[in-house]
Scaffold this motif. Sequence first.
Motif, PDB file in Angstrom:
ATOM      1  N   VAL A 370       0.826  -1.204   0.000  1.00  0.00           N
ATOM      2  CA  VAL A 370       0.000   0.000   0.000  1.00  0.00           C
ATOM      3  C   VAL A 370       0.866   1.263   0.000  1.00  0.00           C
ATOM      4  N   LEU A 371       2.093   1.160   0.502  1.00  0.00           N
ATOM      5  CA  LEU A 371       2.975   2.334   0.459  1.00  0.00           C
ATOM      6  C   LEU A 371       3.261   2.727  -0.996  1.00  0.00           C
ATOM      7  N   ALA A 372       3.563   1.753  -1.840  1.00  0.00           N
ATOM      8  CA  ALA A 372       3.803   2.034  -3.254  1.00  0.00           C
ATOM      9  C   ALA A 372       2.521   2.517  -3.929  1.00  0.00           C
ATOM     10  N   TRP A 373       1.396   1.943  -3.542  1.00  0.00           N
ATOM     11  CA  TRP A 373       0.113   2.354  -4.120  1.00  0.00           C
ATOM     12  C   TRP A 373      -0.150   3.842  -3.852  1.00  0.00           C
ATOM     13  N   VAL A 374       0.031   4.256  -2.618  1.00  0.00           N
ATOM     14  CA  VAL A 374      -0.225   5.658  -2.280  1.00  0.00           C
ATOM     15  C   VAL A 374       0.765   6.572  -3.001  1.00  0.00           C
TER      16      VAL A 374
END
Length: 384
Positions: A370-374
């Motif tokens: 989710v860090l990469a997604w954000v």
Amino acid sequence: MPVDPTNDLSRDELQRYSRQIMLHQLGSEGQRRLRSAKVLVVGAGGLGSPALLYLAAAGVGTIGIVDDDVVDASNLHRQVIHGTSDVGRPKVASAAETVRDLNPGVEVVEHAGRLTSANALDVLAGYDLVLDGTDNFPTRYLVSDAAEILGLPCVWGAIFQFAGQVAVFHAGHGPTYRDVFPEPPAPGTVPSCAEGGVIGVLPGLIGTAMANEAVKLITGMGRSLLGRLVVLDALDFTWRELTIKPDPRRAPATELIDYEEFCGVTRATPPSADDPAAVDVAELASLLRARERGGADFDLIDVREPGEHEIVSIDGARLVPLGRFIAGDVQLDPSRDVVLHCKSDVRSRQARELLVAAGHPSVRYVAGGVLAWVREIEPHKPLY
């Protein structure tokens, strides 16, 4: 293990420490013992923050700080030695600056980097005692073993959500961490504070208690927690005391080992760029759009903890915490593709391995989580 006192206190020292010198249990001799003491604090995070502040304020002469992390905004609700302007700085540098400002008479030794089996004995050597404020099992066993080999007392603390623990360990005089916790928990069964959360004031309570134990050990005041483990429930605000003893069957620590291997921890190596099981976030965004149009069918599963999911989530993902995969409590349709994600991709890769071992034919994970997604897809959402 009272530390030998140094020479007479200066006028400025008598004034600075006057309120505690007035205590007959401590007096000027106890203050001189504090000035002579060398204390190593492992971890400049939640527990290390209050411990460092109060050790410096009490007049401990030399304080070593070990940490390999940088300050993140998500640290600030509990790691009170750092400020907003410190975000992005190494924690060792930030903490050392605060300690020096609080008490210029303290010598601060910065040990920037990770404590490992290769350097632990050298780092701990020369200190009178060590405070273990770490948040992972491999380092806790490492600190305990290194302290045992060097004959140092270890003040230990731990926190999680609303619960905290404090104890004093000292091989040859009482129990060690290994006597109380002879085996580490199975990987993934105990969430870290980053996964399960922690109330911000709790490390203040436990870290201050750790500093109190250190001051008592240095000066010889009172009754230490050696042989006792206290447990705090911060919601009810109750303290319980457990008696702990050395295990007579335990072989003493004589050398340092591979503690990640001992704890069954898989090293968090980044996935290969050509890993066929990896889904990058741009591909995931395309797959989700196709699923909305009916052109794709897959199950997107978030393997984080509920609190993490509340902070930020990917629309269309359903929450199934990793613990359920470890417990074998997940039933999935074998005819549907599965895509897993977590905060980064460590837990999602672990969940994938479990599903593949159980025979599921098609399981992938989101590289970077989710860090990469954000960062790449929805930058308006929060990071943590």
